[in-house]
Design a protein around this motif. Structure first.
Motif, mmCIF file in Angstrom:
data_model
loop_
_atom_site.group_PDB
_atom_site.id
_atom_site.type_symbol
_atom_site.label_atom_id
_atom_site.label_comp_id
_atom_site.label_asym_id
_atom_site.label_seq_id
_atom_site.Cartn_x
_atom_site.Cartn_y
_atom_site.Cartn_z
ATOM 1 N N TRP A 381 20.925 45.475 -32.854
ATOM 2 C CA TRP A 381 20.252 44.766 -33.945
ATOM 3 C C TRP A 381 21.130 43.637 -34.477
ATOM 4 C CZ3 TRP A 381 20.530 44.577 -39.520
ATOM 5 C CH2 TRP A 381 19.387 44.024 -40.112
ATOM 6 N N ALA A 382 22.450 43.799 -34.414
ATOM 7 C CA ALA A 382 23.354 42.727 -34.832
ATOM 8 C C ALA A 382 23.130 41.483 -33.972
ATOM 9 C CB ALA A 382 24.804 43.190 -34.725
ATOM 10 N N LEU A 383 22.866 41.676 -32.681
ATOM 11 C CA LEU A 383 22.611 40.536 -31.795
ATOM 12 C C LEU A 383 21.306 39.839 -32.168
ATOM 13 C CD1 LEU A 383 23.599 42.212 -28.404
ATOM 14 C CD2 LEU A 383 24.969 40.635 -29.778
ATOM 15 N N GLN A 384 20.374 40.620 -32.680
ATOM 16 C CA GLN A 384 19.094 40.045 -33.064
ATOM 17 C C GLN A 384 19.208 39.211 -34.340
ATOM 18 O OE1 GLN A 384 15.897 42.898 -33.301
ATOM 19 N NE2 GLN A 384 14.703 41.608 -34.713
ATOM 20 N N VAL A 385 19.928 39.729 -35.337
ATOM 21 C CA VAL A 385 19.985 39.025 -36.618
ATOM 22 C C VAL A 385 21.040 37.931 -36.636
ATOM 23 C CG1 VAL A 385 19.070 40.987 -37.894
ATOM 24 C CG2 VAL A 385 21.555 40.750 -37.631
ATOM 25 N N GLN A 386 22.039 37.991 -35.748
ATOM 26 C CA GLN A 386 23.099 36.975 -35.644
ATOM 27 C C GLN A 386 23.662 36.578 -37.030
ATOM 28 O OE1 GLN A 386 24.785 35.612 -33.141
ATOM 29 N NE2 GLN A 386 23.705 36.714 -31.521
ATOM 30 N N PRO A 387 24.424 37.460 -37.665
ATOM 31 C CA PRO A 387 24.975 37.142 -38.982
ATOM 32 C C PRO A 387 25.961 35.982 -38.919
ATOM 33 C CG PRO A 387 25.990 39.133 -38.098
ATOM 34 C CD PRO A 387 24.866 38.783 -37.172
ATOM 35 N N ASP A 388 26.110 35.285 -40.062
ATOM 36 C CA ASP A 388 27.084 34.196 -40.142
ATOM 37 C C ASP A 388 28.510 34.730 -40.235
ATOM 38 O OD1 ASP A 388 25.106 32.102 -40.234
ATOM 39 O OD2 ASP A 388 24.687 32.748 -42.294
ATOM 40 N N VAL A 389 28.670 35.882 -40.866
ATOM 41 C CA VAL A 389 29.996 36.458 -41.085
ATOM 42 C C VAL A 389 29.928 37.959 -40.846
ATOM 43 C CG1 VAL A 389 31.865 36.843 -42.757
ATOM 44 C CG2 VAL A 389 30.551 34.712 -42.820
ATOM 45 N N LEU A 390 30.970 38.513 -40.253
ATOM 46 C CA LEU A 390 31.114 39.960 -40.105
ATOM 47 C C LEU A 390 32.191 40.438 -41.078
ATOM 48 C CD1 LEU A 390 31.244 40.198 -36.197
ATOM 49 C CD2 LEU A 390 29.249 40.600 -37.658
ATOM 50 N N MET A 391 31.808 41.288 -42.024
ATOM 51 C CA MET A 391 32.774 41.956 -42.905
ATOM 52 C C MET A 391 32.742 43.430 -42.546
ATOM 53 S SD MET A 391 32.369 40.181 -46.666
ATOM 54 C CE MET A 391 32.588 38.403 -46.890
ATOM 55 N N ILE A 392 33.871 43.932 -42.051
ATOM 56 C CA ILE A 392 33.910 45.268 -41.463
ATOM 57 C C ILE A 392 35.045 46.081 -42.074
ATOM 58 C CG2 ILE A 392 34.270 46.548 -39.316
ATOM 59 C CD1 ILE A 392 33.018 44.208 -37.817
ATOM 60 N N SER A 393 34.710 47.268 -42.527
ATOM 61 C CA SER A 393 35.757 48.164 -43.032
ATOM 62 C C SER A 393 36.546 48.715 -41.855
ATOM 63 C CB SER A 393 35.149 49.305 -43.850
ATOM 64 O OG SER A 393 34.372 50.153 -43.031
ATOM 65 N N ASP A 394 37.858 48.773 -42.024
ATOM 66 C CA ASP A 394 38.740 49.195 -40.935
ATOM 67 C C ASP A 394 39.780 50.177 -41.470
ATOM 68 O OD1 ASP A 394 39.974 49.315 -38.447
ATOM 69 O OD2 ASP A 394 41.170 47.506 -38.786
ATOM 70 N N PRO A 395 39.327 51.357 -41.931
ATOM 71 C CA PRO A 395 40.267 52.308 -42.543
ATOM 72 C C PRO A 395 41.339 52.805 -41.579
ATOM 73 C CG PRO A 395 38.147 53.352 -42.152
ATOM 74 C CD PRO A 395 37.959 51.893 -41.893
ATOM 75 N N GLN A 396 41.046 52.798 -40.272
ATOM 76 C CA GLN A 396 42.015 53.272 -39.283
ATOM 77 C C GLN A 396 42.914 52.165 -38.756
ATOM 78 O OE1 GLN A 396 42.134 56.517 -38.979
ATOM 79 N NE2 GLN A 396 40.350 56.650 -40.329
ATOM 80 N N GLN A 397 42.743 50.946 -39.307
ATOM 81 C CA GLN A 397 43.581 49.803 -38.920
ATOM 82 C C GLN A 397 43.535 49.559 -37.403
ATOM 83 O OE1 GLN A 397 45.397 48.121 -41.466
ATOM 84 N NE2 GLN A 397 44.373 49.474 -42.915
ATOM 85 N N GLN A 398 42.341 49.577 -36.828
ATOM 86 C CA GLN A 398 42.201 49.363 -35.388
ATOM 87 C C GLN A 398 42.233 47.891 -35.009
ATOM 88 O OE1 GLN A 398 38.521 51.657 -34.882
ATOM 89 N NE2 GLN A 398 39.695 53.177 -33.734
ATOM 90 N N GLY A 399 41.925 47.030 -35.948
ATOM 91 C CA GLY A 399 42.046 45.606 -35.715
ATOM 92 C C GLY A 399 40.845 44.970 -35.025
ATOM 93 N N LEU A 400 40.952 43.669 -34.805
ATOM 94 C CA LEU A 400 39.858 42.884 -34.244
ATOM 95 C C LEU A 400 39.556 43.256 -32.796
ATOM 96 C CD1 LEU A 400 37.869 40.601 -34.810
ATOM 97 C CD2 LEU A 400 39.641 38.968 -34.102
ATOM 98 N N ALA A 401 40.558 43.734 -32.078
ATOM 99 C CA ALA A 401 40.340 44.090 -30.667
ATOM 100 C C ALA A 401 39.264 45.155 -30.525
ATOM 101 C CB ALA A 401 41.653 44.574 -30.050
ATOM 102 N N ALA A 402 39.219 46.119 -31.451
ATOM 103 C CA ALA A 402 38.210 47.174 -31.382
ATOM 104 C C ALA A 402 36.809 46.608 -31.594
ATOM 105 C CB ALA A 402 38.508 48.249 -32.422
ATOM 106 N N VAL A 403 36.687 45.585 -32.423
ATOM 107 C CA VAL A 403 35.380 44.958 -32.651
ATOM 108 C C VAL A 403 34.951 44.169 -31.416
ATOM 109 C CG1 VAL A 403 34.078 43.385 -34.131
ATOM 110 C CG2 VAL A 403 35.869 44.839 -35.134
ATOM 111 N N ARG A 404 35.876 43.440 -30.839
ATOM 112 C CA ARG A 404 35.553 42.640 -29.653
ATOM 113 C C ARG A 404 35.156 43.521 -28.465
ATOM 114 N NH1 ARG A 404 36.904 37.366 -30.245
ATOM 115 N NH2 ARG A 404 38.466 36.803 -31.824
ATOM 116 N N ALA A 405 35.642 44.759 -28.451
ATOM 117 C CA ALA A 405 35.370 45.648 -27.325
ATOM 118 C C ALA A 405 33.988 46.294 -27.381
ATOM 119 C CB ALA A 405 36.441 46.747 -27.272
ATOM 120 N N ARG A 406 33.258 46.098 -28.442
ATOM 121 C CA ARG A 406 31.934 46.706 -28.545
ATOM 122 C C ARG A 406 30.988 46.077 -27.511
ATOM 123 N NH1 ARG A 406 30.931 47.084 -35.132
ATOM 124 N NH2 ARG A 406 32.784 48.351 -35.599
#
Length: 456
Positions: A381-406
């Motif tokens: 659904w994120a691909l459908q709505v194409q948000p302008d900004v991604l604000m993501i909680s990262d309590p485990q401090q996994q970093g941007l690499a984990a987001v890019r790997a989705r």
């Protein structure tokens, strides 16, 4: 000889402990312990009315100095009695208590706990109604407080009453003064006995449940205060001021300062960013914040738009597909519960202690009052709505690499252009807590947007 010389000391310790313990269970335990350590004769000497004569050389009072045994042992308060010894409680040779005896003992514990609460009411202390709708009786002056919610801990301290805190939950980490206080657990694993041992005048919690029930059975007053939205913070501060017998003007001044800071942060938002559509994620399942949530309110107050507008067709195949439920939420949302409320007692929604998900005074869109605070959606659904900004909680401090790997998210324009903000640690704490640091949470979002604009 050594054993004989230790017996008077042991008898004294047992006698003192039995006279200091308030609960019937404690006295019963010590009777058994005394029998093991001292033998039947020593029990007679240490326990008034137990039968037999005192041990030679015992420092405890003799039979002539001890009042005759009564049919029941009086407990403190209005004269309710502990009738356990009249109920025929027995202990097996291996130390186990029979099941029927345990049930009677538990029942007596509940009656003793309620009796102690009733004593307070009869003493003319204050009665307040909490967010469960329960009437809670508190002493005229509350001196000893345990807080099992980070937002409530911060609110007590901002009212200049940090010195009354005796213990807090594991996630309470602001202000610095609370760092040295006993940490009493979190996420439904609170140590009830440790809480009760601090002898608090009141325990503050963000929701009820098993822990609250167990504390009340022990005679501990539990006050449930459940702030969810920005509009709840001012009443929360006022209620805490009443609980702590502080001037209402102090609570009003604190809220006025918070409101002024929120307005100042909103006024400093760059005009170029207003209207940006934001994917506001609290858990990688993913769960996203709606306009009904505290995070959604903060977003709207800054002039940013939520990808969840509140007007979606909730039955459409690729639209958000599952309401945030009371039970069974993912680990990441449990972490959000703990950061905000100190626990997930009762299986409530993250950021919505009662799970209702209604909107507060600010933020939210038409229809948002009918939405839960958080929704589970699909990553597609994120691909459908194409948000302008991604604000993501990262309590485990996994970093941007984990987001890019989705899977599939490489096609998100926001990710391609680096319009991503990750919030973890202290930044996440201030974002999700409905307390005195609301403006700091808004500042976190504002600073994120300013950084993104500089990259363009």
């Amino acid at each position: 000889m050594c054993a004989m010389s230790r017996r008077p000391v042991t008898q004294s310790v047992v006698f003192v402990m039995m006279n200091r313990l308030r609960g019937g269970a404690g006295r019963l335990f010590l009777r058994v312990l005394a029998g093991v350590l001292l033998g039947a004769g020593a029990v007679s000497a240490a326990v008034p009315g137990a039968g037999g004569g005192p041990t030679t050389g015992s420092p405890v009072p003799t039979a002539g100095q001890v009042p005759a045994a009564q049919d029941s042992v009086r407990t403190e308060g209005r004269g309710h009695s502990d009738t356990r010894m009249d109920m025929g409680l027995r202990i097996h040779a291996d130390g186990r208590m029979p099941a029927d005896a345990r049930r009677r003992a538990d029942s007596q514990d509940r009656m003793d706990g309620q009796a102690r609460l009733d004593d307070r009411a009869q003493a003319g202390d204050r009665a307040l109604k909490d967010d469960r709708g329960m009437t809670v009786t508190l002493p005229a002056r509350v001196r000893r407080v345990v807080s099992l919610s980070p937002a409530l801990t911060e609110s007590v301290c901002v009212l200049q009453a940090c010195d009354r805190l005796m213990g807090v939950d594991r996630f309470s980490n602001w202000p610095a003064q609370v760092a040295t206080l006993p940490k009493l657990g979190s996420l439904g694993s609170f140590n009830v006995e440790s809480v009760a041992a601090l002898q608090p005048d009141v325990v503050l919690m963000a929701s009820g449940g098993v822990v609250a029930d167990r504390l009340q059975k022990l005679g501990v007053a539990v006050l449930v205060l459940s702030p969810r939205r920005q509009a709840d913070v001012a009443p929360l501060l006022q209620r805490l001021a009443r609980v702590l017998d502080l001037p209402q003007a102090r609570a009003d001044a604190v809220w006025a300062g918070i409101r002024t800071q929120l307005d100042a942060v909103a006024a400093s938002m760059p005009p170029a960013a207003r209207g940006w559509r934001v994917w506001l994620e609290v858990d990688p399942a993913p769960w996203v914040a709606t306009p009904s949530s505290l995070l959604g309110e903060t977003l709207a107050g800054l002039g940013l738009a939520n990808v969840i507008s509140g007007d979606e067709d909730m039955t459409a195949g690729e639209q958000p597909g599952k309401d945030a439920r009371r039970d069974g939420h993912a680990d990441g949302r449990a972490d959000m519960d703990a950061r905000q409320n100190g626990h997930a007692e009762g299986g409530t929604d993250a950021g919505t202690p009662d799970g209702e998900g209604h909107a507060g005074a600010s933020g939210g869109s038409p229809g948002s009052h009918t939405m839960p605070a958080y929704l589970q959606v699909s990553r597609e659904w994120a691909l459908q709505v194409q948000p302008d900004v991604l604000m993501i909680s990262d309590p485990q401090q996994q970093g941007l690499a984990a987001v890019r790997a989705r899977p599939g998210w490489q096609r998100l324009k926001a990710l391609q252009q680096g319009r991503v903000c990750l919030f973890g640690g202290d930044a996440l704490d201030v974002l999700v807590r409905p307390g005195p640091r609301l403006a700091e949470g808004a500042q976190q979002m504002r600073d994120c947007v300013v950084r993104l604009l500089k990259r363009r």
